[in-house]
Design an enzyme around this catalytic site. Structure first.
Site, PDB file in Angstrom:
ATOM      1  N   ARG A  42      57.366  -5.852  -8.002  1.00 13.57           N
ATOM      2  CA  ARG A  42      57.095  -4.716  -8.815  1.00 13.57           C
ATOM      3  C   ARG A  42      58.125  -3.479  -8.596  1.00 13.57           C
ATOM      4  NH1 ARG A  42      50.827  -3.688  -9.746  1.00 13.57           N
ATOM      5  NH2 ARG A  42      51.664  -2.348 -11.461  1.00 13.57           N
ATOM      6  N   HIS A  88      54.594 -10.390 -18.485  1.00 14.38           N
ATOM      7  CA  HIS A  88      54.315  -9.218 -17.385  1.00 14.38           C
ATOM      8  C   HIS A  88      52.766  -8.838 -17.729  1.00 14.38           C
ATOM      9  CE1 HIS A  88      55.646  -6.438 -14.466  1.00 14.38           C
ATOM     10  NE2 HIS A  88      54.703  -5.444 -15.107  1.00 14.38           N
ATOM     11  N   TYR A 131      54.105   5.050 -32.194  1.00 12.17           N
ATOM     12  CA  TYR A 131      54.913   5.963 -32.863  1.00 12.17           C
ATOM     13  C   TYR A 131      56.328   6.060 -32.677  1.00 12.17           C
ATOM     14  CZ  TYR A 131      50.204   8.483 -33.319  1.00 12.17           C
ATOM     15  OH  TYR A 131      48.948   8.529 -33.698  1.00 12.17           O
TER      16      TYR A 131
END
Length: 829
Positions: A42, A88, A131
């Protein structure tokens, strides 16, 4: 507690297995597993491709989705969903945050994602993923290129249903170019972005010289190159980071000091330190002003826009030194910020702290392995294709017999076996011939196959030579890296400067006091081309030493005063404007450069087409004398000046204008010089001083169509000279140099006020009158650009016609200082 208490009983006959585990051992083991997962999966990047797992999975999945730069954008939510569902499974927030970071040009030196929509700023977060839209940027293709050629190992995804690359091929050193930041368990990484061209040059040098030192590599990579630009102050910490993997450096904003209005100086910020936003800086400045840590700041305006980029204007109060205020801003605001380098990355699955050479070495080893595996893959594919092409050529050469064998066979298996026996083909070749379409059995197809065979043989020979020669392999890697630099490289944005030591032991109160400009003696100069400059005298009395290194411009007016005092500027419209020289550009007393001054219109508020004629000290005891183009003279008595920022010094008639201003005692001479070459001078005491509302009195009697070219006050004891320049009739202004004459002032007898004076220049045929006239000491003529023009030798008769000039004279003034060179024809050096 007994672990079996309160446990529900299982079904009858079920065997229950209970293990007693020590809680501390369980916590230790679980924490170690968690720490390893965070470090490896990570938080830390791989030193080979410079990517964390989530970043690598985003780029790989976008490649699989076909989101190339030449395709349209897709919703970011779609990308997030594909990555989360297939590769993931750690939540959409983490994936979208990583996607946004890859698209932010103020974070990434070479952005890998082309974002469309609001992807945030340094002060605001991005819009929601539904968006915004995204696709791969062109540099990202260089990181993923070759994944279909077995260049890296693939590993299973989280549910073992799909495959994902363990590392990307990485066509350039992405870890150094884009940097990274991450916090793991017990360790962290923080790496600054660098310039792609510089990093590639260092990598190529290391390829050619494996024993290169860090000092040699720093000739190519001197320091980080931050996306926001700015300035790096000092390189010692950077050298430590490149050597040991740990170090720090300071970055400063890129600023400029200059006038922001006619009377106000400001600090303009165009680039900020890395990851510092303008709103954060403005907030820190306001907090510093409110807490009294910062002084001398009047306002802060954010003028940033999309066309011109970042622009913050910090206004400086009158009387404060901008340089001192800037040092305070560096000290108390993010205008100067620090960056700590901690180059921790994964090497063979283990976290290591790497210097510049180690980072480049790990990348180059990876790239050499990628090119080797790619070459082996391409060699195998070309050998397979060559095998099939050779079989096809055999079939085409004897196509009739091939068809006969196939037609007389009972089934496909028999046909394949007979083809192998008759034509000595392999199983792959015979199967390929059986699947061959009839339209390939043409003469043209044979030519194509022969050309393909020759090309395959050449490719195979080239690949075999490449794999057999480590030198050729390194050269191939170097050529590909240089190609990446040419395609995606950009010029350096961050400037590099040496660190300046801070003064030690200075108290905060003393530092605040030094912000204000001291009220020290100075002289203010007005050049003939309309520039204002302040010369600070310090503790040295008298006039500034002439700057013989200054080859530009001449002085129209020069006045003594103090830095924080008040002076006056008189314009051609008879207006006197009060001003303080505190905000004027300053020059040291022994090195006056007029070109460093400021334009009068940028410092004083003038009306359209209004010009400043002279500077005066209206607080002195000497009266101020003004002369107009229509021959009017007026002396204004010192004393009760209007308490206004500007006022009329003389009431002008319609069409009239002030041509000159002087200030001196009654023993001085007032001088008029007209366009028809009449010079009149008379004692200043003969003109009675008047108030500011008066319109003056007759000074010189003008001939028909004549006007006053020069008016001023001179001290006869200072040995002034008279300079006149004639103009040819009908010549365009600024095209004909004309004829000039320099005469001693003593050649001209004085007459009474309101008379016509005496002739000062004899005109030749075709000359209409004078174009320029001047009276004073140390005459200096200049062109329109301020460059010097050579005047003739002085001592001519007052009624002589002069000598031709070599260049057009735009204006005449005096040299810098009382000892400036006189008008003897010698150049000023």
């Amino acid at each position: 507690m007994n672990p079996t208490q309160n446990r529900p009983a299982g079904p009858v006959g079920d065997e229950e297995r209970i293990l007693d585990v020590d809680v501390s051992d369980e916590m230790q083991g679980s924490f170690l597993e968690y720490a390893y997962s965070v470090i490896y999966s990570r938080a830390l990047p791989d030193a080979r491709d410079g990517l964390k797992p989530v970043q690598r999975r985003i780029l790989y999945q976008m490649t699989e989705m076909g989101l190339r730069p030449d395709r349209g954008h897709v919703k970011s939510a779609r990308v997030v969903g594909e990555v989360m569902g297939k590769l993931h499974p750690h939540g959409d927030t983490a994936i979208y945050d990583a996607l946004v970071r890859l698209a932010q040009s103020f974070v990434q030196r070479v952005p890998l994602v082309d974002g469309h929509g609001n992807f945030g700023s340094l002060d605001d977060g991005p819009a929601a993923s539904r968006y915004t839209e995204a696709r791969l940027a062109a540099p990202a293709l260089a990181l993923t290129d070759g994944l279909d050629e077995d260049v890296v190992d693939f590993v299973p995804n989280y549910d073992n249903q799909l495959q994902q690359p363990s590392v990307l091929p990485a066509g350039y050193p992405n870890l150094l170019v884009n940097g990274t930041t991450g916090i793991a368990v017990g360790m962290a990484t923080n790496m600054a972005p660098h310039n792609l061209v510089e990093v590639v040059a260092a990598a190529v040098h290391l390829l050619e010289h494996p024993d290169a030192t860090v000092e040699e590599l720093m000739r190519f990579v001197p320091a980080p190159d931050l996306p926001s630009g700015g300035t790096i102050v000092g390189l010692d910490g950077i050298k430590d980071a490149y050597t040991t993997g740990r170090g720090s450096f300071k970055t400063r904003a890129r600023v400029s000091i200059g006038p922001i209005t006619a009377r106000k100086t400001g600090i303009t910020v165009t680039e900020l330190p890395y990851l510092v936003g303008p709103e954060k800086l403005i907030e820190k400045i306001k907090d510093g002003v409110q807490s009294k840590k910062l002084s001398g700041i009047s306002d802060v305006n954010d003028l940033t826009d999309r066309r011109n980029g970042l622009k913050l204007v910090i206004g400086i109060k009158t009387g404060f030194s901008p340089e001192a205020v800037l040092e305070q801003l560096y000290r108390y605001t993010p205008l100067e910020d620090g960056f700590s380098i901690n180059s921790v990355a994964l090497v063979d699955g283990q976290p290591r702290t790497l210097g510049l050479k180690e980072l480049l070495r790990v990348y180059l080893d990876h790239r050499l392995q990628v090119v080797t595996r790619r070459s082996e893959y391409r060699l195998a594919r070309r050998r397979e294709r060559l095998h099939l092409v050779e079989g096809l050529l055999v079939a085409i050469l004897d196509i009739d017999e091939v068809i006969q064998v196939i037609r007389t066979s009972d089934d496909a298996e028999a046909a394949r076996t007979r083809l192998e026996d008759v034509f000595d083909l392999s199983r792959l070749q015979s199967e390929y011939i059986l699947e061959l379409r009839l339209r390939r059995l043409t003469k043209f197809s044979r030519v194509e196959l022969e050309a393909e065979r020759d090309q395959l043989l050449a490719d195979i020979a080239q690949l075999e030579a490449l794999l057999a020669s480590p030198a050729l392999l390194r050269r191939s890697v170097g050529d590909e890296l240089e190609s990446m630099a040419e395609r995606f490289g950009t010029p350096r944005r961050t400037l590099l400067t040496e660190a300046r030591p801070q003064p030690a032991g200075a108290s905060r109160r003393a530092a605040a006091a030094s912000l204000e400009i001291a009220d020290a003696p100075c002289r203010v100069l007005l050049s003939t081309t309309g520039r204002l400059l302040r010369v600070d005298l310090g503790d040295e009395p008298g006039v500034p030493t002439p700057a013989r290194r200054s080859k530009h411009d001449a002085i129209r007016s020069e006045i003594a005063g103090t830095t924080r005092g008040e002076l006056g500027a008189v314009t051609d419209r008879g207006r006197l404007i009060r001003f303080s020289p505190v905000d004027l550009p300053a020059a040291p007393v022994h090195s006056v450069q007029l070109a460093a001054g400021v334009k009068v219109g940028d410092y004083l508020t003038l009306e359209k087409n209004e010009r400043v004629i002279a500077l005066v000290d209206f607080l002195a005891d000497a009266p101020i004398a003004a002369g107009t183009a229509q021959g009017i003279v007026k002396r204004v008595a010192p004393g009760a000046w209007p308490n206004r920022p500007d006022f009329e010094l003389i009431a002008l008639k319609s069409g009239d204008a002030v041509v000159g201003v002087g200030q001196g005692p009654d023993t001085d001479e007032l001088v008029f010089l007209t366009s028809d070459a009449q010079l009149l001078h008379f004692p200043a005491g003969s003109v009675r001083p008047q108030g500011v509302a008066a319109g003056g009195m007759a000074g010189v009697k003008l001939g028909a169509n004549a006007r006053v070219l020069f008016f001023g006050t001179v001290d006869p004891a200072a040995s002034p000279v008279v300079v006149t320049v004639s103009a040819n009739d009908g010549a365009l202004p600024g095209t004909d140099p004309g004829r000039a004459k320099v005469s001693d002032f003593t050649e001209f007898p004085g007459k009474g006020r309101a008379t016509g004076g005496v002739r000062s220049h004899a005109f030749l045929r075709g000359e209409a009158g004078l174009s320029l006239a001047w009276v004073g000491i140390a005459a200096r003529a200049v062109g329109a650009d301020g460059s010097q023009r050579i005047l003739p030798v002085g001592g001519s008769r007052r009624d002589a016609s002069g000598t031709p000039l070599q260049g057009v004279v735009h204006s005449i003034g005096t040299g810098i200082g009382a000892n400036a060179p006189v008008a003897d024809g010698s150049p000023v050096d």
